[in-house]
Enzyme design. Structure first.
Site, short mmCIF file in Angstrom:
data_model
loop_
_atom_site.label_atom_id
_atom_site.label_comp_id
_atom_site.label_asym_id
_atom_site.label_seq_id
_atom_site.Cartn_x
_atom_site.Cartn_y
_atom_site.Cartn_z
N ARG A 47 42.27 99.83 21.59
CA ARG A 47 41.15 98.89 21.71
C ARG A 47 40.55 98.86 23.12
NH1 ARG A 47 41.25 94.10 23.26
NH2 ARG A 47 43.40 93.67 22.69
N TYR A 101 15.79 99.71 12.08
CA TYR A 101 16.78 99.84 11.02
C TYR A 101 17.06 98.44 10.44
CZ TYR A 101 21.42 100.28 8.96
OH TYR A 101 22.49 100.21 8.12
N ASP A 173 17.51 103.67 19.72
CA ASP A 173 18.32 104.13 18.60
C ASP A 173 17.83 105.54 18.25
OD1 ASP A 173 19.35 104.67 16.05
OD2 ASP A 173 19.42 102.55 15.50
N LYS A 198 25.81 108.98 10.45
CA LYS A 198 24.74 109.78 9.90
C LYS A 198 24.90 111.24 10.35
CE LYS A 198 23.79 105.64 8.62
NZ LYS A 198 22.79 104.77 9.22
#
Ligand code: PLP
Length: 378
Positions: A47, A101, A173, A198
């Site tokens: 983490r 988006y 983005d 993607k």
């Protein structure tokens, strides 16, 4: 337009790891969540975004985006929200371009104001409209190009210039272009975001996100990310490393397929409209030619004779499915999928009509894809 040729080499060789235990060519998967701290100078923990498999893919995406540093997250939204929250505090204002988006749009609508962060979504993406949105407390200017689902193009270097003159941090983005077709840092953007679910993952089998920027910016984001906790597991890191080796060849094939299919659909009597930045009639074509190496694997179109569902039910090769960027060609109705959380008015404002379909080109033969569409359209 420059060729993405050198990206092919970078994609295969960047971030290579020497496995001195076995001298294997590939990176081992380091699954430990517990690391001895007397031996290490650094405290290592998944983490904290600092295990070996994370370092390596962060280095690869930084090379592919021509950035100082990069890091991966457990999803694109984790990359986007963590990056925004790193640089925005209560009382700050952020300007977003039109046509985001759907998930990003939903996030800013439902969560920014609640936390005391003001925002404006621009009505258009030309520079004077974006400039008119800037206030005294604006900190960040955020764009997305090509945009989802109508492939709108925003002029990246003009946005970077505008932001520079107002002292704003810029975020983009870059999911639809992928680092193969577009490198926004070269055009002056500060932070480049990806849904690695993607093109970067590219096989419709993992969920991840990424951000690249200067080493200083990425370290600032990492310090917040370890609080928000959106880290990625080492198995998916390994899959991403493997995926990125073929990113350039996949995207080049997807560019070719999308160009061929866009021209085919534009000439088809049963299609009323096609959106693809590679078509000379597309409103963003000239800017796209200036800032992209390839026009990407995404396109949208309106069938003239069939309803969305009639057409989808007749396709045999192209599957009606969510998401994009993988090796299989898939198609979706944005109003029912990526943009379903928007109101009908919000959808109309960004030009999504009831009948628009969005195609994500895979790496199949373009003849087979066109044959499938032809059969379903008439
Ligand atoms: C899918 C997508 C996202 C969100 O990414 P997840 O990996 O689903 O969290 C953000 N931006 C764009 C352009 C996307 O297509």
């Amino acid at each position: 337009m420059k060729t993405p040729g050198s990206k092919c080499t970078q994609a295969v060789h960047a971030g290579s790891f020497k496995d001195e235990a076995t001298w294997g060519i590939n990176t081992p998967i380091f699954t430990s969540t517990s690391y001895q701290y007397l031996e290490n100078k650094e405290i290592i923990y998944p983490r904290y975004f600092n295990i070996k498999n994370m370092d390596i893919i962060g280095e690869i995406i930084a090379v592919l985006e021509n950035a100082g540093a990069g890091m991966f997250f457990g999803s694109g939204m984790a990359a986007i929200t963590t990056s925004l929250f790193t640089f925005l505090s209560k009382g700050d204002h952020v300007v977003f371009q039109k046509g985001l988006y759907g998930g990003t749009h939903h996030f800013i609508q439902s969560d920014l104001q609640r936390l005391g962060i003001e925002f404006t979504i621009a009505k258009e993406n030309d520079i004077s409209t974006l400039e008119a949105c800037i206030r005294k407390n604006t900190r960040v200017l955020y764009i997305e190009t090509p945009s989802n689902p109508l492939l709108g193009i925003t002029d990246i270097s003009e946005v970077a210039k505008l932001a520079g003159s107002h002292g704003l941090l810029t975020m983009i983005d870059n999911t639809f272009a992928s680092p193969i077709n577009q490198n926004p840092h070269d055009l002056g953007m500060d932070l480049v975001l990806h849904s690695a679910t993607k093109y970067i993952g590219g096989h419709h089998d993992l969920c991840a996100g990424a951000v690249t920027g200067s080493s200083e910016h990425i370290e600032q984001i990492r310090q917040k990310a370890l609080n928000f906790g959106g880290s990625l597991n080492p198995l998916d890191c390994y899959l991403l490393e493997r995926s990125m080796k073929t990113l350039a060849v996949r995207v080049q094939k997807q560019n070719e397929n999308a160009s061929a299919v866009a021209r085919f659909l534009q000439a088809h009597p049963a299609v009323s409209k096609v959106w693809y930045p590679g078509l000379p009639g597309h409103p963003g074509h000239d800017i796209a030619k200036k800032q992209m190496r390839g026009f990407g694997g995404m396109l949208s179109f309106d069938p003239a004779k069939k309803s969305q569902h009639e057409l989808l039910s007749k396709l045999k090769l192209i599957q009606p499915a969510l998401s994009l960027g993988g090796v299989e060609s898939i198609v979706c109705a944005p109003g029912e999928t990526s943009h379903r959380l928007l109101s009908p008015e919000e959808r109309a404002a960004i030009g999504i009509t009831g009948n628009t379909l969005r195609l994500s080109m895979g790496i199949e033969s373009s003849e087979d894809i066109m044959e499938d569409l032809d059969r379903a359209l008439v």
